[in-house]
Design a protein around this motif. Structure first.
Motif, PDB file in Angstrom:
ATOM      1  N   ALA A  95      -1.680 -15.253  -1.361  1.00 24.26           N
ATOM      2  CA  ALA A  95      -2.579 -14.853  -0.271  1.00 24.26           C
ATOM      3  C   ALA A  95      -3.870 -14.242  -0.794  1.00 24.26           C
ATOM      4  N   LEU A  96      -3.869 -13.817  -2.062  1.00 27.85           N
ATOM      5  CA  LEU A  96      -5.061 -13.189  -2.636  1.00 27.85           C
ATOM      6  C   LEU A  96      -5.978 -14.191  -3.329  1.00 27.85           C
ATOM      7  N   ARG A  97      -5.577 -15.440  -3.400  1.00 27.36           N
ATOM      8  CA  ARG A  97      -6.395 -16.455  -4.086  1.00 27.36           C
ATOM      9  C   ARG A  97      -7.832 -16.524  -3.549  1.00 27.36           C
ATOM     10  N   PRO A  98      -8.044 -16.508  -2.224  1.00 26.49           N
ATOM     11  CA  PRO A  98      -9.436 -16.585  -1.746  1.00 26.49           C
ATOM     12  C   PRO A  98     -10.303 -15.401  -2.191  1.00 26.49           C
ATOM     13  N   PHE A  99      -9.673 -14.283  -2.507  1.00 21.70           N
ATOM     14  CA  PHE A  99     -10.413 -13.086  -2.898  1.00 21.70           C
ATOM     15  C   PHE A  99     -10.802 -13.095  -4.378  1.00 21.70           C
ATOM     16  N   LEU A 100     -10.007 -13.796  -5.195  1.00 22.42           N
ATOM     17  CA  LEU A 100     -10.169 -13.725  -6.652  1.00 22.42           C
ATOM     18  C   LEU A 100     -10.264 -15.105  -7.284  1.00 22.42           C
ATOM     19  N   GLY A 101     -10.666 -16.099  -6.519  1.00 23.44           N
ATOM     20  CA  GLY A 101     -10.709 -17.463  -7.011  1.00 23.44           C
ATOM     21  C   GLY A 101     -11.801 -17.707  -8.038  1.00 23.44           C
ATOM     22  N   PRO A 102     -11.772 -18.867  -8.699  1.00 27.22           N
ATOM     23  CA  PRO A 102     -12.738 -19.183  -9.758  1.00 27.22           C
ATOM     24  C   PRO A 102     -14.159 -19.406  -9.268  1.00 27.22           C
ATOM     25  N   GLY A 123       0.561   4.942   5.323  1.00 25.80           N
ATOM     26  CA  GLY A 123       0.546   6.117   6.188  1.00 25.80           C
ATOM     27  C   GLY A 123       0.775   7.399   5.408  1.00 25.80           C
ATOM     28  N   LEU A 124       0.032   8.437   5.742  1.00 26.93           N
ATOM     29  CA  LEU A 124      -0.018   9.640   4.919  1.00 26.93           C
ATOM     30  C   LEU A 124       1.360  10.215   4.605  1.00 26.93           C
ATOM     31  N   GLN A 125       2.240  10.272   5.581  1.00 31.65           N
ATOM     32  CA  GLN A 125       3.536  10.913   5.382  1.00 31.65           C
ATOM     33  C   GLN A 125       4.638   9.925   5.009  1.00 31.65           C
ATOM     34  N   ASP A 126       4.336   8.640   4.994  1.00 30.08           N
ATOM     35  CA  ASP A 126       5.375   7.631   4.839  1.00 30.08           C
ATOM     36  C   ASP A 126       5.759   7.426   3.381  1.00 30.08           C
ATOM     37  N   ASP A 127       7.053   7.237   3.133  1.00 32.62           N
ATOM     38  CA  ASP A 127       7.499   6.764   1.834  1.00 32.62           C
ATOM     39  C   ASP A 127       7.318   5.253   1.778  1.00 32.62           C
ATOM     40  N   ILE A 128       7.085   4.751   0.582  1.00 32.24           N
ATOM     41  CA  ILE A 128       6.896   3.314   0.430  1.00 32.24           C
ATOM     42  C   ILE A 128       8.183   2.673  -0.081  1.00 32.24           C
ATOM     43  N   GLN A 129       8.307   1.372   0.148  1.00 27.65           N
ATOM     44  CA  GLN A 129       9.492   0.637  -0.285  1.00 27.65           C
ATOM     45  C   GLN A 129       9.261  -0.051  -1.629  1.00 27.65           C
ATOM     46  N   LYS A 130       8.005  -0.351  -1.936  1.00 33.95           N
ATOM     47  CA  LYS A 130       7.646  -0.938  -3.224  1.00 33.95           C
ATOM     48  C   LYS A 130       6.178  -0.688  -3.487  1.00 33.95           C
ATOM     49  N   ILE A 131       5.826  -0.647  -4.768  1.00 35.64           N
ATOM     50  CA  ILE A 131       4.438  -0.386  -5.154  1.00 35.64           C
ATOM     51  C   ILE A 131       3.658  -1.699  -5.227  1.00 35.64           C
ATOM     52  N   VAL A 132       4.162  -2.646  -6.002  1.00 37.44           N
ATOM     53  CA  VAL A 132       3.505  -3.958  -6.071  1.00 37.44           C
ATOM     54  C   VAL A 132       3.822  -4.702  -4.786  1.00 37.44           C
ATOM     55  N   ASP A 133       2.793  -4.896  -3.981  1.00 39.61           N
ATOM     56  CA  ASP A 133       3.009  -5.450  -2.639  1.00 39.61           C
ATOM     57  C   ASP A 133       1.719  -6.125  -2.162  1.00 39.61           C
ATOM     58  N   PRO A 134       1.380  -7.303  -2.702  1.00 39.84           N
ATOM     59  CA  PRO A 134       0.152  -7.983  -2.289  1.00 39.84           C
ATOM     60  C   PRO A 134       0.104  -8.173  -0.776  1.00 39.84           C
ATOM     61  N   ALA A 135      -1.037  -7.868  -0.198  1.00 38.66           N
ATOM     62  CA  ALA A 135      -1.170  -7.947   1.255  1.00 38.66           C
ATOM     63  C   ALA A 135      -2.623  -8.206   1.630  1.00 38.66           C
ATOM     64  N   THR A 136      -2.795  -8.752   2.818  1.00 36.80           N
ATOM     65  CA  THR A 136      -4.140  -8.993   3.356  1.00 36.80           C
ATOM     66  C   THR A 136      -4.224  -8.419   4.759  1.00 36.80           C
ATOM     67  N   GLY A 137      -5.440  -8.253   5.223  1.00 36.34           N
ATOM     68  CA  GLY A 137      -5.659  -7.733   6.562  1.00 36.34           C
ATOM     69  C   GLY A 137      -7.138  -7.768   6.886  1.00 36.34           C
TER      70      GLY A 137
END
Length: 208
Positions: free
Chosen positions: A54-61, A180-194
């Protein structure tokens, strides 16, 4: 109508979560903000994995990487984390080039040191950052930051570049995003778009 820009992020962190993973995520965020090349480079195998497609358009050649300025004008030799990120990514085959089209012309309060209600609004960034018009305008530009929270700085940078490169596709990428400020995370490496949406009030909304 409000303006909006697509964003992509590689990882996430919890500012106040109490779990062991949340604490580790804060250390990772600190290392990225400190421009630690080894930590930034450790993202490369993950970015090359299909899970990060999903990150290809952001970091493509065919994308020009443009670092977000720091909160104050940059003295010679000073650390510029966003530029370090751009250089590391480009060295490992992401983006076609790195261009410093944006520079801070006067210092503003650092968002990370300000209470949420007092963080600089988009107009403050627009007034304190200067965008250079490229001689050859890239077709695709990705604005690169170290941490994406509300996205005001990156949004302002996108608006400034859109003014001088009106026909370019402009996106935002950050190595790590704030959960979210108070939330615990489930994983650190987590590629995402928005999407980062800007409003006339000078505030932004990051969705999701």
């Amino acid at each position: 109508m409000p303006s909006s820009y697509e964003y992509g992020t590689f990882a996430n962190y919890s500012p106040r979560g109490s779990s062991e993973l949340s604490v580790t995520s804060r250390k990772a965020c600190g290392a990225i903000k400190a421009g630690r090349v080894n930590v930034i480079a450790s993202a490369v195998p993950h970015l090359q994995d299909s899970k990060a497609d999903a990150l290809r358009p952001f970091l493509g050649p065919d994308v020009t990487l443009v670092p977000v300025p720091r909160s104050a004008p940059l003295p010679d030799g000073a650390l510029w984390p966003a530029k370090v990120i751009c250089d590391v990514l480009h060295e490992h085959g992401f983006g076609q080039d790195v261009q410093t089209y944006l520079k801070r012309t006067r210092a503003i309060p650092r968002s990370s040191n300000s209470p949420a209600a007092e963080r600089p609004l988009v107009p403050i960034h627009l007034e304190s950052i200067e965008a250079e018009r490229p001689f050859f305008v890239p077709n695709k530009i990705t604005i690169v930051d170290d941490v994406l929270t509300m996205g005001r700085t990156s949004f302002a940078c996108a608006e400034l570049l859109r003014a001088v490169c009106p026909h370019a596709e402009i996106r935002i990428f950050a190595m790590i995003r704030t959960q979210g400020l108070q939330d615990d995370i489930q994983k650190i490496v987590d590629p995402a778009t928005g999407t980062v949406i800007g409003y006339p009030s000078g505030k932004t909304h990051r969705d999701p």
